[in-house]
Design a protein around this motif. Structure first.
Motif, mmCIF file in Angstrom:
data_model
loop_
_atom_site.group_PDB
_atom_site.id
_atom_site.type_symbol
_atom_site.label_atom_id
_atom_site.label_comp_id
_atom_site.label_asym_id
_atom_site.label_seq_id
_atom_site.Cartn_x
_atom_site.Cartn_y
_atom_site.Cartn_z
ATOM 1 N N PHE A 26 0.811 -1.219 0.000
ATOM 2 C CA PHE A 26 0.000 0.000 0.000
ATOM 3 C C PHE A 26 0.849 1.277 0.000
ATOM 4 C CE2 PHE A 26 -2.525 3.181 2.466
ATOM 5 C CZ PHE A 26 -3.559 3.347 1.558
ATOM 6 N N ARG A 27 1.827 1.355 0.878
ATOM 7 C CA ARG A 27 2.666 2.562 0.957
ATOM 8 C C ARG A 27 3.417 2.809 -0.349
ATOM 9 N NH1 ARG A 27 4.459 3.325 6.872
ATOM 10 N NH2 ARG A 27 3.431 1.643 7.994
ATOM 11 N N GLY A 28 4.026 1.752 -0.862
ATOM 12 C CA GLY A 28 4.794 1.878 -2.095
ATOM 13 C C GLY A 28 3.937 2.308 -3.272
ATOM 14 N N ILE A 29 2.704 1.818 -3.321
ATOM 15 C CA ILE A 29 1.793 2.195 -4.408
ATOM 16 C C ILE A 29 1.517 3.695 -4.374
ATOM 17 C CG2 ILE A 29 -0.587 1.983 -5.237
ATOM 18 C CD1 ILE A 29 -0.445 -0.986 -4.353
ATOM 19 N N LEU A 30 1.240 4.241 -3.189
ATOM 20 C CA LEU A 30 0.975 5.666 -3.066
ATOM 21 C C LEU A 30 2.224 6.493 -3.397
ATOM 22 C CD1 LEU A 30 -1.264 5.894 0.136
ATOM 23 C CD2 LEU A 30 -1.962 6.181 -2.245
ATOM 24 N N MET A 31 3.365 6.049 -2.901
ATOM 25 C CA MET A 31 4.610 6.754 -3.209
ATOM 26 C C MET A 31 4.872 6.769 -4.710
ATOM 27 S SD MET A 31 6.957 5.255 -0.096
ATOM 28 C CE MET A 31 8.487 5.999 -0.675
ATOM 29 N N ASN A 32 4.654 5.634 -5.369
ATOM 30 C CA ASN A 32 4.870 5.546 -6.811
ATOM 31 C C ASN A 32 3.906 6.446 -7.577
ATOM 32 O OD1 ASN A 32 6.924 3.701 -6.453
ATOM 33 N ND2 ASN A 32 5.642 1.906 -6.837
ATOM 34 N N ALA A 33 2.682 6.571 -7.079
ATOM 35 C CA ALA A 33 1.697 7.435 -7.739
ATOM 36 C C ALA A 33 2.152 8.889 -7.714
ATOM 37 C CB ALA A 33 0.336 7.291 -7.057
ATOM 38 N N VAL A 34 2.659 9.344 -6.566
ATOM 39 C CA VAL A 34 3.134 10.724 -6.440
ATOM 40 C C VAL A 34 4.317 10.973 -7.368
ATOM 41 C CG1 VAL A 34 4.187 12.405 -4.880
ATOM 42 C CG2 VAL A 34 2.292 10.974 -4.075
ATOM 43 N N VAL A 35 5.264 10.046 -7.377
ATOM 44 C CA VAL A 35 6.460 10.201 -8.217
ATOM 45 C C VAL A 35 6.083 10.190 -9.696
ATOM 46 C CG1 VAL A 35 8.635 9.122 -8.902
ATOM 47 C CG2 VAL A 35 8.016 9.238 -6.487
ATOM 48 N N ALA A 36 5.149 9.305 -10.095
ATOM 49 C CA ALA A 36 4.727 9.236 -11.495
ATOM 50 C C ALA A 36 4.035 10.524 -11.930
ATOM 51 C CB ALA A 36 3.794 8.040 -11.701
ATOM 52 N N ALA A 37 3.181 11.073 -11.066
ATOM 53 C CA ALA A 37 2.493 12.319 -11.408
ATOM 54 C C ALA A 37 3.478 13.483 -11.486
ATOM 55 C CB ALA A 37 1.405 12.612 -10.378
ATOM 56 N N ALA A 38 4.448 13.513 -10.566
ATOM 57 C CA ALA A 38 5.468 14.570 -10.609
ATOM 58 C C ALA A 38 6.294 14.484 -11.896
ATOM 59 C CB ALA A 38 6.377 14.466 -9.382
#
Length: 305
Positions: free
Chosen positions: A284-296
């Motif tokens: 769960f944590r990694g998925i959210l972190m990856n979403a932020v990085v991908a959007a950035a």
């Protein structure tokens, strides 16, 4: 560079180039909070949006040139693909006696200053989904009255808007500290204001501008989980939405680290830690972190184009 003329907060006139929902949300906030009277706010439009702005007292011109000539602070609130043409068209009317502001996503200060011909410019990034969806539409803050049968809208509290809306600003080369304070006061009418270096804006986009969509997805998934566990759909969605609101309020108001708040809820061998265990197994944590990085990253790509 010419001497910068200070702009009085009490008497300044602000003009919006672009009469969309973002401009409306800011204008309503400034007027409703008493920062400026409606007579000090202006825009230009010839279509249906004209009536919207006139309905809360804003002065509406026919042409953008009239807005510029009658404003101390000019706020560009247009689509990214047209902002260059709009600024260049108005350039002969712009002077350093005016403070220029952009709420246009993905357009850098360097370019805005070049097009305008001067650098008394401030770039502003409101959390667009919340500002447009809540402030501009006049949507109320809804608490849910829970009964054994359903969740119901119960109370309106407009002060909620200032808790969920926020803005990040960065100052151009010739913008003064006083200019920054003025814009902070104007945008403070719709929420909290932070100042950050422009190089951080893509990361801010990935987190806070795109973030509401991640939370909406989480609310939907939580509500589906409630339905799977036997709750009626309306009740489940109400509980999930209100729970997220309450959790966010605690994170803001208590000053505790989110990990500590999580530990406070998760008792040994209890239901919460069982649920957390499943989230951790799914990454769960990694998925959210990856979403932020991908959007950035996507924000960086768009800004280059």
């Amino acid at each position: 560079m010419a001497n910068i003329t200070p702009i009085s907060t009490e008497s300044c006139k602000i003009g919006f180039i672009g009469a969309g929902k973002m401009a409306e949300s800011i204008a309503r906030g400034v007027i409703n909070s008493g920062v400026l009277p409606a007579s000090n706010v202006r825009t230009a439009h010839l279509g249906l949006r004209r009536t919207v702005f006139e309905s809360f007292g804003t002065k509406v011109f026919d042409q953008n040139s009239q807005v510029v000539q009658d404003s101390d602070v000019v706020i560009f609130s247009v689509k990214p693909q047209v902002v260059k043409d709009v600024v260049l068209q108005l350039r002969p009317l712009l002077s350093e006696k005016q403070l220029l502001v952009s709420v246009v996503a993905g357009v850098k200060l360097k370019d805005l200053q070049e097009w305008a011909g001067h650098s008394r410019f401030i770039r502003v990034m409101p959390n667009t989904p919340a500002a447009v969806g809540v402030a501009a539409s006049g949507m109320p803050f809804c608490l849910f009255l829970l009964s054994p049968y359903s969740a119901r809208v119960y109370i309106r509290d407009d002060s909620f808007l200032k808790k969920v809306l926020y803005t990040v600003i960065t100052l151009g080369d010739a913008a003064t500290k006083e200019d920054g304070e003025l814009i902070s006061k104007i945008f403070g009418a719709i929420g909290k204001v932070w100042t950050a270096q422009e190089k951080l804006f893509d990361a801010i986009t990935g987190l806070s501008a795109s973030g509401p969509a991640y939370i909406f997805l989480a609310i939907e998934a939580l509500a589906d989980g409630g339905v799977a566990a036997g709750l009626p759909r309306e009740l489940s969605l109400g509980l999930a939405s209100q729970m997220v609101l309450g959790a966010a309020s605690m994170a803001v108001s208590t000053g505790k680290h989110p990990g500590q708040l999580k530990d406070d809820v998760a008792s040994p061998g209890g239901t919460t830690i069982a649920g957390i265990h499943e989230l951790e197994k799914a990454g769960f944590r990694g998925i959210l972190m990856n979403a932020v990085v991908a959007a950035a990253k996507r924000g960086q790509e768009l800004s280059k184009n």
